[in-house]
Design a protein around this motif. Structure first.
Motif, PDB file in Angstrom:
ATOM      1  N   GLY A  47     -43.175 -94.097  33.950  1.00 48.89           N
ATOM      2  CA  GLY A  47     -43.753 -94.670  35.167  1.00 48.89           C
ATOM      3  C   GLY A  47     -43.290 -96.101  35.396  1.00 48.89           C
ATOM      4  O   GLY A  47     -43.140 -96.551  36.525  1.00 48.89           O
ATOM      5  N   SER A  48     -43.073 -96.826  34.312  1.00 50.58           N
ATOM      6  CA  SER A  48     -42.504 -98.174  34.340  1.00 50.58           C
ATOM      7  C   SER A  48     -42.045 -98.486  32.921  1.00 50.58           C
ATOM      8  O   SER A  48     -42.257 -97.698  32.008  1.00 50.58           O
ATOM      9  N   ILE A  49     -41.428 -99.624  32.755  1.00 51.68           N
ATOM     10  CA  ILE A  49     -41.050-100.072  31.415  1.00 51.68           C
ATOM     11  C   ILE A  49     -41.831-101.356  31.171  1.00 51.68           C
ATOM     12  O   ILE A  49     -41.561-102.377  31.812  1.00 51.68           O
ATOM     13  N   PRO A  50     -42.836-101.281  30.294  1.00 48.52           N
ATOM     14  CA  PRO A  50     -43.709-102.445  30.104  1.00 48.52           C
ATOM     15  C   PRO A  50     -42.975-103.618  29.456  1.00 48.52           C
ATOM     16  O   PRO A  50     -42.049-103.419  28.674  1.00 48.52           O
ATOM     17  N   ARG A  51     -43.396-104.791  29.812  1.00 44.27           N
ATOM     18  CA  ARG A  51     -42.852-106.006  29.195  1.00 44.27           C
ATOM     19  C   ARG A  51     -43.509-106.159  27.826  1.00 44.27           C
ATOM     20  O   ARG A  51     -44.717-106.089  27.698  1.00 44.27           O
TER      21      ARG A  51
END
Length: 70
Positions: A47-51
């Motif tokens: 869904g996203s690439i977390p920091r």
């Protein structure tokens, strides 16, 4: 959700994880927090690439990202 996922990893021990969509985001975060529990990670269309906060720990888990056309 992350706490329950982390408890599951603690029960299972050392695992290889395949995760999809939002589950991939959770798996990436836990791989960063518990690198000794996850041997390898495959993330399919996260869904996203977390920091990640790498000031205290480097991301060490071998990870394959599979991105689709979504």
């Amino acid at each position: 959700i992350l706490a329950a996922y982390g408890e599951l990893l603690d029960r299972l021990g050392h695992v290889h994880v395949i995760a999809h969509s939002q589950g991939g985001v959770f798996a990436l975060r836990l791989a960063h927090e518990k690198p000794g529990r996850i041997g390898a990670l495959v993330v399919i269309e996260p869904g996203s690439i977390p920091r990640m906060d790498e000031s205290t720990r480097r991301y060490e888990v071998e990870t394959l990202f599979v991105m689709g056309d979504n």
